[in-house]
Design a protein around this motif. Sequence first.
Motif, PDB file in Angstrom:
ATOM      1  N   ASP A  29      -5.518   8.890  -2.070  1.00  0.00           N
ATOM      2  CA  ASP A  29      -6.854   8.970  -2.641  1.00  0.00           C
ATOM      3  C   ASP A  29      -7.350   7.578  -3.410  1.00  0.00           C
ATOM      4  OD1 ASP A  29      -7.155  11.428  -1.985  1.00  0.00           O
ATOM      5  OD2 ASP A  29      -6.725  12.250  -3.786  1.00  0.00           O
ATOM      6  N   PRO A  37      -8.793   3.683  -1.002  1.00  0.00           N
ATOM      7  CA  PRO A  37     -10.263   3.135  -1.035  1.00  0.00           C
ATOM      8  C   PRO A  37     -10.571   2.124  -2.013  1.00  0.00           C
ATOM      9  CG  PRO A  37     -10.256   5.405  -0.451  1.00  0.00           C
ATOM     10  CD  PRO A  37      -8.905   5.247  -0.936  1.00  0.00           C
ATOM     11  N   THR A  38     -10.201   2.458  -3.301  1.00  0.00           N
ATOM     12  CA  THR A  38     -10.808   1.829  -4.159  1.00  0.00           C
ATOM     13  C   THR A  38      -9.722   0.217  -4.686  1.00  0.00           C
ATOM     14  OG1 THR A  38      -9.706   2.890  -5.924  1.00  0.00           O
ATOM     15  CG2 THR A  38     -11.861   3.296  -5.533  1.00  0.00           C
ATOM     16  N   ARG A  75       1.011  -1.184  -0.134  1.00  0.00           N
ATOM     17  CA  ARG A  75      -0.259   0.054   0.073  1.00  0.00           C
ATOM     18  C   ARG A  75       0.802   1.391   0.201  1.00  0.00           C
ATOM     19  NH1 ARG A  75      -5.181  -0.929   3.525  1.00  0.00           N
ATOM     20  NH2 ARG A  75      -5.033   1.426   3.663  1.00  0.00           N
ATOM     21  N   ARG A  83     -10.181  -2.336   0.642  1.00  0.00           N
ATOM     22  CA  ARG A  83     -11.095  -1.645   1.572  1.00  0.00           C
ATOM     23  C   ARG A  83     -10.828  -1.862   3.002  1.00  0.00           C
ATOM     24  NH1 ARG A  83     -16.536  -3.211  -0.439  1.00  0.00           N
ATOM     25  NH2 ARG A  83     -17.135  -2.718   1.766  1.00  0.00           N
ATOM     26  N   SER A  84     -10.957  -1.050   3.936  1.00  0.00           N
ATOM     27  CA  SER A  84     -10.246  -1.259   5.481  1.00  0.00           C
ATOM     28  C   SER A  84     -11.287  -2.273   6.069  1.00  0.00           C
ATOM     29  CB  SER A  84     -10.694   0.179   6.044  1.00  0.00           C
ATOM     30  OG  SER A  84     -11.862   0.568   6.027  1.00  0.00           O
TER      31      SER A  84
END
Length: 95
Positions: free
Chosen positions: A73, A76-77, A67, A80-81
């Motif tokens: 930005d 998130p796509t 990551r 996913r947390s």
Amino acid sequence: MLPARRYAPGKGVADLQASVSHHRASIELNPQIPWLADTDGRVTEISPRWAKLVGIPVKRALGEGWRTPVHPDDLPTSSRSDGGRWKLETAGCPK
């Protein structure tokens, strides 16, 4: 009961070594960037090409280290947390 398979001495080891060698070649020579992850979404193996592309050693990419070079930005796509999609896709996989 299934009949026992008969292998020449050392054949199982040779078959395993050939399989590992094939896997390594597939990962290292693939023009794409293959990776493997566990059912929780943590990367367990990633192509050395990834390291060359992003400039981060493979060992740092393992787990959630992949990551690091992803723009905040875009996270998130790409992950996913809550692990929602990953959990859905791996629901039937054994741990």
